[in-house]
Write an enzyme that holds these catalytic residues in place. Sequence first.
Site, PDB file in Angstrom:
ATOM      1  N   ASN A   4     -19.039   6.595  60.834  1.00 43.37           N
ATOM      2  CA  ASN A   4     -19.925   6.106  61.870  1.00 43.37           C
ATOM      3  C   ASN A   4     -19.303   6.292  63.241  1.00 43.37           C
ATOM      4  OD1 ASN A   4     -22.640   4.742  60.928  1.00 43.37           O
ATOM      5  ND2 ASN A   4     -21.265   4.189  59.600  1.00 43.37           N
ATOM      6  N   SER A  25     -14.753   2.388  50.611  1.00 38.96           N
ATOM      7  CA  SER A  25     -15.964   2.469  51.261  1.00 38.96           C
ATOM      8  C   SER A  25     -15.823   1.567  52.802  1.00 38.96           C
ATOM      9  CB  SER A  25     -17.007   1.877  50.295  1.00 38.96           C
ATOM     10  OG  SER A  25     -16.732   0.516  50.147  1.00 38.96           O
ATOM     11  N   ARG A  56     -16.699   3.828  55.864  1.00 40.68           N
ATOM     12  CA  ARG A  56     -17.851   3.635  56.610  1.00 40.68           C
ATOM     13  C   ARG A  56     -17.784   3.461  58.178  1.00 40.68           C
ATOM     14  NH1 ARG A  56     -19.009  -0.589  54.258  1.00 40.68           N
ATOM     15  NH2 ARG A  56     -20.000   0.274  52.508  1.00 40.68           N
TER      16      ARG A  56
END
Lengths: 156, 280
Positions: free
Chosen positions: B217, B209, B213
Amino acid sequence: MNINATLIGQSITFFVFVWFCMKYVWPPIMSALGERKKLIADGLAAGERGKHELELAEKRAKEDLQTAKAKAAEIVAQAEKRAGVMVEEARTNARAEGERLVAAAQAEIEREVNRAREQLRGQVGAVAVAGASRILKREIDAKAHNDVLNDVIAQI
Amino acid sequence: MSTEALTSSEYIKHHLQNLTYGKLPDGNWGLAHSAEEAKEMGFWAINLDTLGVSVVLGVVFLFLFRTAAKYANAGIPGGLQNFAEWIVEFIDTSVRGSFSGRNPLVAPLALTIFAWILLMNLMDLLPIDWIPQLAHMAGLPFFKVVPTTDPNTTFGMALSVFFLVVYYSIKMKGIGGFVGELTLQPFGKFGLPANIFLEGVNLIAKPVSLALRLFGNMYAGEMIFILIALMFGGGIGVGLFGGVLQWSWAVFHILIVILQAFIFMTLTIVYLDMAHQEHH
């Protein structure tokens, strides 16, 4: 977009950077920050202490001033009292002196009067004797009638 | 557009390809000149752009902070020192807030993560054609400027953090404690398979994660810049509109850039804190 050996390269780079940061960057900055914190705290404490001391000094100065004022007032009062006493004393003395002078003068006058009276008395006696002896030239023997004459003189 | 002959899809693909160095199909080592070539190089290839840009940025960060640290004293701080102290204090506050244990590694680690990711993310705000165009002039076929849009970077950092988490878990609780945490929670020893499954997923999810992440992004942000850049080829009206869009997206992206760096740092601190704690 492919996973390749860059992954390993990045990991190694990352660890090298972290090691460098941990060894040469973080500790000096943190210690400087800590030192400054202590410096500021000390400064603030010193300022607080100074303020407190100033307050104490002001209080002490006020007390001193009040004491001095009270003392001065006391001194003035004492001086006034003493001045009053002195004036009174002087007045009393002067009065006594005056009375003494008056008394002395009166005594002198009395003495003079007495002396004059004595003189007068003697002279009156002599005059009376002279007059009487002139009238009674022959009849009166001065010696024989001395007692009478003295008696007359004493009565004047 | 970097080259007038490119179609939109080629333009996008071109922007998403790293400058990869590895073994070419003919047996020689060299730069890949197409996405297929890069793919065929397999694992033993290196993205020169990702590595180069990230190393340069890391060195810039460390140079600045080392300079500040060298002249750091308790007196009145100058501009650079002030800035460095501001960042350091901010990181220190974050670490104190989230990390309850005692470990001299965590705060510098957090600072490095934050500053490095922030700098790499900031590369996204450069107009996207500048550096690829320069690279093109220098004869390089591709150049991807933002290292965090390369999963190698994000996974590299996330796996490093994961390694530290496992290392400190074992160091603090011992092998038995670490294995016990994986196998005896949350259902006790009779639910062992379920425990292993749940805790295993829990453990693996951390680096995945963390990496995805940040990558997601930044990749999405970069993609939107590329799409907006396509509008510059559509005449004056569309081009101007594209300029406005690019500006707005850049402003919004500043938020994402800082936020992602901060999130990566905070989660790292939290994971390490969990690694140091006996019960959680």
